[in-house]
Write an enzyme that holds these catalytic residues in place. Structure first.
Site, PDB file in Angstrom:
ATOM      1  N   ARG A   1       0.840  -1.204   0.000  1.00 26.87           N
ATOM      2  CA  ARG A   1       0.000   0.000   0.000  1.00 26.87           C
ATOM      3  C   ARG A   1       0.865   1.240   0.000  1.00 26.87           C
ATOM      4  O   ARG A   1       1.715   1.401   0.860  1.00 26.87           O
ATOM      5  CB  ARG A   1      -0.842   0.026   1.267  1.00 26.87           C
TER       6      ARG A   1
ATOM      7  N   ARG B   1      -3.326   7.203   4.678  1.00 33.27           N
ATOM      8  CA  ARG B   1      -3.431   8.259   5.682  1.00 33.27           C
ATOM      9  C   ARG B   1      -2.118   8.916   6.081  1.00 33.27           C
ATOM     10  O   ARG B   1      -2.128   9.917   6.758  1.00 33.27           O
ATOM     11  CB  ARG B   1      -4.134   7.698   6.921  1.00 33.27           C
TER      12      ARG B   1
ATOM     13  N   ARG C   1      -9.847  12.512   1.706  1.00 29.62           N
ATOM     14  CA  ARG C   1     -10.610  11.550   2.527  1.00 29.62           C
ATOM     15  C   ARG C   1     -11.627  12.262   3.420  1.00 29.62           C
ATOM     16  O   ARG C   1     -12.739  11.769   3.614  1.00 29.62           O
ATOM     17  CB  ARG C   1      -9.624  10.739   3.380  1.00 29.62           C
TER      18      ARG C   1
ATOM     19  N   ASP D   1      -9.902  -1.100  -3.025  1.00 29.44           N
ATOM     20  CA  ASP D   1      -9.738  -1.947  -1.842  1.00 29.44           C
ATOM     21  C   ASP D   1     -10.118  -3.375  -2.186  1.00 29.44           C
ATOM     22  O   ASP D   1     -10.904  -3.602  -3.116  1.00 29.44           O
ATOM     23  CB  ASP D   1     -10.600  -1.454  -0.679  1.00 29.44           C
TER      24      ASP D   1
ATOM     25  N   TYR E   1     -12.773 -11.563   6.050  1.00 30.45           N
ATOM     26  CA  TYR E   1     -13.517 -10.337   6.373  1.00 30.45           C
ATOM     27  C   TYR E   1     -15.019 -10.547   6.182  1.00 30.45           C
ATOM     28  O   TYR E   1     -15.829 -10.021   6.936  1.00 30.45           O
ATOM     29  CB  TYR E   1     -13.038  -9.168   5.500  1.00 30.45           C
TER      30      TYR E   1
END
Ligand code: CP3
Length: 321
Positions: free
Chosen positions: A2, A6, A15, A52, A128
């Protein structure tokens, strides 16, 4: 791994404007902008598509949301009957904006910068979907697989189909290579590693190559340890991502001798910076730079990482390689 996110003030600024993280993933103009941010700032050799892995459950009809802090939330699949509520196939219409993002980025990137697409591996995405959130050991998915092996196998098969179809469309839209993230491969027991990591990933590679014969693919079974050797024997990916935990001698002698490797700086060393970062960087270059090798992190950039540390890392790697 990634590279957006952030730790970048320009990402945080975008964001803040979006309530829901998935709205950003499905907004081609903003997603293209976020994809290009790390390239403008650091002149990396490759851009990572901003999206994602959880867009696939979303395209299967499972509700997915992201809290501002605390990670993803999904409607957990509690039992076999919950699987019946999912769509039998991904809705490509839902994913259309991702392909448009790729087209936009491909147009803007200089010829020398590669564009990388990605998907989650079936096991990792299933963890998930079943837990409804991130957990430290993926106990809910492991338990589900033991209790309902047939339903679990059907879920994995559906994710194989959906992920392959998704990657094929990414290639057609203009990515140069893709990475298959199996972030939770390491928690599987040995037979589970074979059934739920190696076999599904091998099927995805075969299906993608049937449509896109020279599709370039990178596999990243995080935490696989010495089972990485079984992974490269069973999954015909073009290159393998190494996590930061792997033994250097093992990775060089048993893996790099068979496949190009990518990795594997500990993201925490990047966050700490200074001499810790320099020493960790040098060790990796010493271990791998004489063979086919892509310098990268052993997982994603941590949100608290100072930008100056990334600049320091890039300067050091470029001066040594
Ligand atoms: O360079 C990039 O950032 C490319 C895009 C990218 C994202 N997620 C954006 C993202 C990629 C390649 C991913 C992959 C991903 N997503 C994985 C596999 C790789 C890995 O890191 O293990 C996994 C397991 C996910 C699922 C996911 N998405 C989690 C667990 C989280 C929460 C973790 C966190 O850092 O908050 C996300 C959210 C997410 N995906 C963010 C980004 C930039 C942060 C969300 C935010 O801004 O609020």
């Amino acid at each position: 791994m990634r590279q957006a996110g952030r730790y970048l003030p320009e990402y945080r600024a975008i964001r803040r404007k979006a309530d829901n993280f998935l709205d950003l993933c499905f907004n081609p103009k903003l997603a293209a902008e976020i994809t290009l941010q790390p390239i403008r700032r650091f002149a990396f050799d490759a851009a990572v598509l901003f999206s994602d892995i959880l867009v696939i459950p979303h395209a299967l009809g499972q509700r997915v949301s992201f809290e501002q802090a605390g990670g993803p939330r999904l409607e957990a699949l509690k039992d076999e009957s919950a699987l019946g509520k999912l769509r039998p196939e991904i809705d490509q219409g839902v994913l259309e904006p991702v392909y448009e993002t790729i087209e936009r980025v491909a147009k803007e990137l200089p010829e020398s910068v590669a564009l990388l697409g990605f998907c989650g591996a079936p096991w990792t995405v299933a963890t998930y979907m079943i837990a409804g959130m991130g957990t430290s050991d993926q106990l809910p998915a492991r338990e589900f697989a033991y209790r309902h092996p047939e339903a679990f196998a059907a879920l994995i098969d559906s994710l194989v189909e959906g992920s392959a179809a998704y990657l094929i469309r990414q290639f057609k839209a203009g990515v140069d290579a893709v990475q298959i993230f199996d972030t939770w491969a390491g928690v599987l027991p040995p037979d589970g590693f074979h059934r739920y990591c190696i076999e599904p990933c091998a099927k995805i590679v075969a299906k993608a190559r049937k449509d896109v014969p020279n599709a370039k693919m990178i596999g990243f079974p995080r935490g696989a340890g010495t089972r990485l050797k079984n992974y490269v024997a069973g999954v015909p990916v073009d290159a393998v991502g190494l996590d930061w935990m792997i033994d250097f001698d093992f990775a060089r002698d048993e893996i790099q001798s068979r496949r190009p490797v990518q990795g594997n700086l500990d993201p925490l060393a990047l966050l700490i910076g200074g001499k810790t970062l320099d020493a960790a960087t040098d060790r990796i270059i010493e271990a791998f730079a004489s063979g086919p090798f892509i310098f990268n992190l052993g997982h994603g950039v941590l949100p608290a990482t100072p930008i100056a540390h990334i600049e320091r890392l890039i300067a050091r790697v470029r001066s040594l390689c």
